[in-house]
Motif scaffolding. Sequence first.
Motif, mmCIF file in Angstrom:
data_model
loop_
_atom_site.group_PDB
_atom_site.id
_atom_site.type_symbol
_atom_site.label_atom_id
_atom_site.label_comp_id
_atom_site.label_asym_id
_atom_site.label_seq_id
_atom_site.Cartn_x
_atom_site.Cartn_y
_atom_site.Cartn_z
ATOM 1 N N SER A 92 29.622 48.806 41.925
ATOM 2 C CA SER A 92 30.992 49.321 41.902
ATOM 3 C C SER A 92 31.929 48.213 41.451
ATOM 4 O O SER A 92 31.628 47.028 41.599
ATOM 5 N N GLY A 93 33.067 48.606 40.888
ATOM 6 C CA GLY A 93 34.074 47.645 40.490
ATOM 7 C C GLY A 93 33.664 46.698 39.390
ATOM 8 O O GLY A 93 34.254 45.629 39.229
ATOM 9 N N GLY A 94 32.635 47.068 38.614
ATOM 10 C CA GLY A 94 32.205 46.213 37.524
ATOM 11 C C GLY A 94 31.343 45.038 37.932
ATOM 12 O O GLY A 94 30.942 44.227 37.098
ATOM 13 N N ARG A 166 40.570 55.764 32.880
ATOM 14 C CA ARG A 166 40.312 56.306 34.217
ATOM 15 C C ARG A 166 41.234 57.509 34.436
ATOM 16 O O ARG A 166 42.450 57.408 34.303
ATOM 17 N N ARG A 180 42.583 51.135 30.922
ATOM 18 C CA ARG A 180 42.322 49.842 31.544
ATOM 19 C C ARG A 180 41.853 48.864 30.460
ATOM 20 O O ARG A 180 40.827 49.086 29.822
ATOM 21 N N SER A 186 40.039 38.827 33.414
ATOM 22 C CA SER A 186 39.031 39.753 33.957
ATOM 23 C C SER A 186 37.653 39.504 33.360
ATOM 24 O O SER A 186 36.711 40.262 33.627
ATOM 25 N N LYS A 189 36.200 42.462 31.504
ATOM 26 C CA LYS A 189 35.861 43.681 32.232
ATOM 27 C C LYS A 189 37.118 44.527 32.450
ATOM 28 O O LYS A 189 38.214 43.998 32.622
ATOM 29 N N ASN A 191 38.352 46.178 34.928
ATOM 30 C CA ASN A 191 38.596 46.451 36.347
ATOM 31 C C ASN A 191 39.866 45.733 36.791
ATOM 32 O O ASN A 191 39.978 44.510 36.636
ATOM 33 N N ASP A 258 35.579 57.910 34.380
ATOM 34 C CA ASP A 258 35.824 56.836 33.418
ATOM 35 C C ASP A 258 35.222 57.204 32.066
ATOM 36 O O ASP A 258 34.022 57.466 31.956
#
Length: 317
Positions: A92-94, A166, A180, A186, A189, A191, A258
């Motif tokens: 989760s969350g990349g 998203r 996003r 990041s 990524k 996220n 996503d």
Amino acid sequence: MSGAWEWLPWRRLRAHGIMGMNERNGDFILRYNPRPNFPLVDDKQKTKAIALAAGIPVPDLYGVVEIEHQIEELRLQLSPHDDFVVKPAHGSGGEGVLVITGRVNDAYRRASGSVASEEELGHHISNILSGMYSLGGMPDCALIEYRVKFDPIFTDISYLGVPDIRTIVFRGIPVMAMLRLPTRASDGKANLHQGAIGVGIDLATGRTFSGVWHDSLVGEHPDTGGEIEGVQIPHWEDILALTARCHDLVGLGYLGVDIVLDGELGPLMLEMNARPGLAIQLANRTGLLKRLRTVEGLRAVPEALGERVALAKALCR
């Protein structure tokens, strides 16, 4: 929530329909998301299989590593592919996602430009199997799949990685969306908690608003200088219809979907989330609650995707 909300006193947040975590959990996730259906979205391998069976486009799956012994076969398994993505099935969350953009002799080039040896790739996959990146720390498996080449429209507003869209879907109707954008912070990524930019999207038109980065409003990408506001998202009607279809697949009333835009393949469903976060409100500078209550008040939701898309567009007017 500071920075981006400084223009809005706390006592007025409720009047603007800002939804908090407890309300999201109690009124929408608990009420509309049957617990037995969570594995359909928490396990990316299951999600991909369900989507393929329904004809929903997803990135091609090159292989699955389930046990340590299979790591030894990676060289042969990956030989047809110069680039690919490795991700935990229950991540989760990349976290734990490794993007390989090419080869350098017997090594692999990461999206950041650094090089990973075959041993380092195997070690990363071994960490995935151990549950280092999975929900609850349980043993996991590693998925190896097609690396998305993002649509050229994002060239000037993304750093290294692939932007995604998203969308929050409630009762089969898209209610809010954001773009996003990966940044240097990041590590490429998409996220927000890792430093990506959240950019609100007008549901009616598919055009972007300004963005939020580390809780501050931004009009340009901090790494590329590209203008974030006013970008027309390609295939917008198809994206809204695609997210609406995802609700029908997994039986979750409150859902995050996503979507990535491949330059050649168009919209691809990347993953779904039974517990989508609330930062999308920051990105759009408006609350979710009014739209959710409007959809909740519908006596029936149309089966036809076109009607659901029309309802989605009407929510932001």
